[in-house]
Scaffold this motif. Structure first.
Motif, short mmCIF file in Angstrom:
data_model
loop_
_atom_site.label_atom_id
_atom_site.label_comp_id
_atom_site.label_asym_id
_atom_site.label_seq_id
_atom_site.Cartn_x
_atom_site.Cartn_y
_atom_site.Cartn_z
N LEU A 1 29.07 6.33 45.03
CA LEU A 1 28.10 5.90 44.03
C LEU A 1 26.75 6.59 44.24
N THR B 1 30.26 1.13 35.14
CA THR B 1 29.70 1.81 36.32
C THR B 1 28.52 2.68 35.91
N ASP C 1 35.74 -3.73 41.28
CA ASP C 1 36.31 -2.38 41.19
C ASP C 1 37.51 -2.17 42.10
#
Length: 292
Positions: free
Chosen positions: A95, A126, A164
């Motif tokens: 990320l 996301t 997730d």
């Protein structure tokens, strides 16, 4: 990266939309130009919509920016590292790496359209998480977005790993250093590929701030767009995020609003639901940016 504008000259663009898509999916086709040339006259009449976007949401937002808003607008969307055709390995995605990609995309867009005075961040799932994280990141001071449109955003980024990844996937990452993750390539018709993703992605959630600290650093007006029938990110995330922002953001209650889409799913795939979202977004942009 896909760049589109509703004026001929890049010097004319006044407003830039920068879109971040959800993971594990993509927003643009990396081979769209070569594919359009291959199809030639036999291809679709509108290759912009049919070929360049691999997902519905960026295509619909681009149509909104190009055709339903006043002014000289540009729309930018991109795939983050590790997505096939974008460089890097899927297994090494994080990320924090995707957040850097977003920052670089905004910088690149501002350099490409040097006279643009306004930048609007857009993100789904996301992509919304990344946009929210970016608004709280010191690098945001370099680009100074005007506002943000967040679809199906989580309220707590570090805790959202449980949305997730299943408990089994998290356990595999801790024990083996990786898990197998679904990836939806363009044209897969809902049938995902299984790809290896290393534990660095799971660890990278912890690089983001807790909800209250995130809100304290957000100085950019935000609209949260969320369907009440969202099964991927339940609607409660939107109400909690709204409360965090109204309570802790230096902008106060007027700096954030929630657009509730009754019956809308995660992707607002119903035409009726997207039209409702579009109407609310245009009203928000008109309030924040002036005539739109």
């Amino acid at each position: 990266m896909r760049l589109q504008r509703n004026v001929k000259d890049v010097q004319e663009v006044e407003r830039i939309f920068v879109y971040s898509h959800g993971f594990p999916d993509s927003s643009v086709l990396p081979n769209a130009v070569s594919e359009a040339r291959r199809l030639g006259a036999s291809g679709p009449r509108n290759p912009e919509a049919a070929l360049f976007f691999s997902s519905r949401m960026p295509r619909k937002l681009c149509e909104m920016a190009m055709r339903k808003m006043k002014g000289k607008n540009a729309f930018v969307c991109f795939n983050t590292r590790g997505i096939p055709g974008s460089g890097g390995a899927f297994r090494a995605k994080t990320l924090t790496g995707d957040l850097l990609d977003l920052h670089c995309a905004v910088l690149a867009a501002q350099r490409h359209y040097p006279r643009a005075k306004q930048v609007i961040l857009c993100g789904l799932s996301t992509g919304a998480l990344l946009s929210l994280g970016y608004l709280a990141d010191p690098r945001c001071e370099l680009t100074r977005p005007s506002c943000a449109i967040l679809f199906a955003c989580v309220d707590d980024i570090p805790a959202s790993k449980s949305l997730d990844f299943t408990a089994e996937q998290q356990r595999a990452m801790r024990e083996k250093g990786f898990c197998m993750k679904d990836f939806y390539p363009p044209g897969c018709q809902g049938v995902p590929e299984k790809r290896r993703l290393d534990v660095g992605y799971l660890d990278s959630y912890e690089a983001f701030l807790a909800p209250e600290e995130t809100a304290k650093r957000v100085k950019t007006p935000v609209i949260l767009v969320h369907g009440t029938a969202d099964k991927h990110v339940p609607f409660g995330h939107a109400t909690r995020l709204l409360q965090h922002m109204q309570t802790h953001s230096p902008m106060g209650p007027d700096g954030v609003e929630l657009l509730k889409i009754e019956g809308g799913n995660h992707f607002l795939s119903s035409k009726k639901h997207f039209k409702q979202a579009e109407k609310g977004i245009l009203a928000f942009l008109s309030r924040i940016l002036g005539s739109c």
